[in-house]
Design an enzyme around this catalytic site. Structure first.
Site, PDB file in Angstrom:
ATOM      1  N   HIS A  67      50.186  37.459  50.635  1.00 41.88           N
ATOM      2  CA  HIS A  67      51.122  38.154  49.737  1.00 41.88           C
ATOM      3  C   HIS A  67      51.644  39.422  50.394  1.00 41.88           C
ATOM      4  CE1 HIS A  67      47.041  39.559  48.828  1.00 41.88           C
ATOM      5  NE2 HIS A  67      47.578  40.745  48.595  1.00 41.88           N
ATOM      6  N   HIS A  77      53.210  43.149  49.407  1.00 44.67           N
ATOM      7  CA  HIS A  77      53.412  44.167  48.381  1.00 44.67           C
ATOM      8  C   HIS A  77      54.786  44.809  48.600  1.00 44.67           C
ATOM      9  CE1 HIS A  77      49.073  44.595  47.173  1.00 44.67           C
ATOM     10  NE2 HIS A  77      48.887  44.122  48.381  1.00 44.67           N
TER      11      HIS A  77
HETATM   12  P1  5GP Z   1      45.372  42.864  48.276  1.00 49.45           P
HETATM   13  O1  5GP Z   1      44.305  43.891  48.191  1.00 49.45           O
HETATM   14  O2  5GP Z   1      44.735  41.510  48.431  1.00 49.45           O
HETATM   15  O3  5GP Z   1      46.425  43.140  49.289  1.00 49.45           O
HETATM   16  O4  5GP Z   1      46.147  42.958  46.922  1.00 49.45           O
HETATM   17  C1  5GP Z   1      45.911  42.183  45.806  1.00 49.45           C
HETATM   18  C2  5GP Z   1      46.806  42.734  44.722  1.00 49.45           C
HETATM   19  O5  5GP Z   1      46.783  41.829  43.660  1.00 49.45           O
HETATM   20  C3  5GP Z   1      46.370  44.104  44.180  1.00 49.45           C
HETATM   21  O6  5GP Z   1      47.448  45.011  44.297  1.00 49.45           O
HETATM   22  C4  5GP Z   1      46.019  43.809  42.724  1.00 49.45           C
HETATM   23  O7  5GP Z   1      46.418  44.845  41.868  1.00 49.45           O
HETATM   24  C5  5GP Z   1      46.778  42.531  42.454  1.00 49.45           C
HETATM   25  N1  5GP Z   1      46.146  41.627  41.499  1.00 49.45           N
HETATM   26  C6  5GP Z   1      44.823  41.330  41.395  1.00 49.45           C
HETATM   27  N2  5GP Z   1      44.621  40.425  40.418  1.00 49.45           N
HETATM   28  C7  5GP Z   1      45.849  40.141  39.894  1.00 49.45           C
HETATM   29  C8  5GP Z   1      46.277  39.278  38.845  1.00 49.45           C
HETATM   30  O8  5GP Z   1      45.497  38.574  38.202  1.00 49.45           O
HETATM   31  N3  5GP Z   1      47.610  39.221  38.594  1.00 49.45           N
HETATM   32  C9  5GP Z   1      48.507  39.995  39.299  1.00 49.45           C
HETATM   33  N4  5GP Z   1      49.809  39.881  38.956  1.00 49.45           N
HETATM   34  N5  5GP Z   1      48.135  40.836  40.280  1.00 49.45           N
HETATM   35  C10 5GP Z   1      46.817  40.898  40.583  1.00 49.45           C
END
Ligand code: 5GP
Length: 144
Positions: free
Chosen positions: A105, A107
């Protein structure tokens, strides 16, 4: 150190399958964009390919080449919708780099001069607020 593989029980795979809800702003054959539930700033969107990979390191380059134009498109819409001065694009690979969800993903976070970011994976936002933000982004996308 060996890296774990892709697990399709991750939360974004469940969002893709519609098993858990998300507030979507854009989707096409290959890609989905939806609001981050713990936004680091109003308008924080995540763009994911439908194709499963753990992160960028194991992604098919063909998938990346279809995803990045969507990141660009959504970033421009987010910038316009929130009248941002800039846009922060982030992508984390493995826990040591801050990754918490193991489906690739990107951001997209609007930035305003002098305004700091909230913590990563911090506080849950109200669903109605996320929907209102998504409406603004969809409206900006509709103009492009
Ligand atoms: P990472 O740390 O893997 O780059 O980011 C994961 C992102 O997913 C975080 O910014 C967190 O807030 C978001 N996130 C976690 N769980 C969910 C969810 O159930 N739904 C959505 N829409 N975002 C999520």
């Amino acid at each position: 150190m060996a890296t774990a593989g892709y697990d399709d029980n991750n939360i974004f795979a469940k969002i893709l399958r519609g098993e858990i809800p998300s507030v979507r702003v854009y989707e096409d054959e290959h890609t989905v964009a939806f609001m981050d539930v713990m936004p680091q700033a109003p308008g924080h969107v995540l763009v994911i390919p439908r194709s499963g990979s753990r992160n960028l390191l194991d992604a098919d380059p063909a998938v990346l080449s279809r995803t990045i134009p969507v990141v660009q498109k959504v970033a421009n819409a987010v910038k316009e919708a929130f009248e941002a001065d800039g846009v922060f694009i982030a992508q984390f690979n493995e826990p040591a780099a801050g990754q918490t969800v193991f489906h690739l993903h990107f951001h997209i976070i609007p930035r305003h001069e002098g305004v700091g970011l909230k913590p990563h994976s911090g506080q849950m936002e109200d669903g109605a607020v996320l929907k209102a933000h998504a409406d603004k982004i969809r409206a900006a996308l509709a103009e492009t």
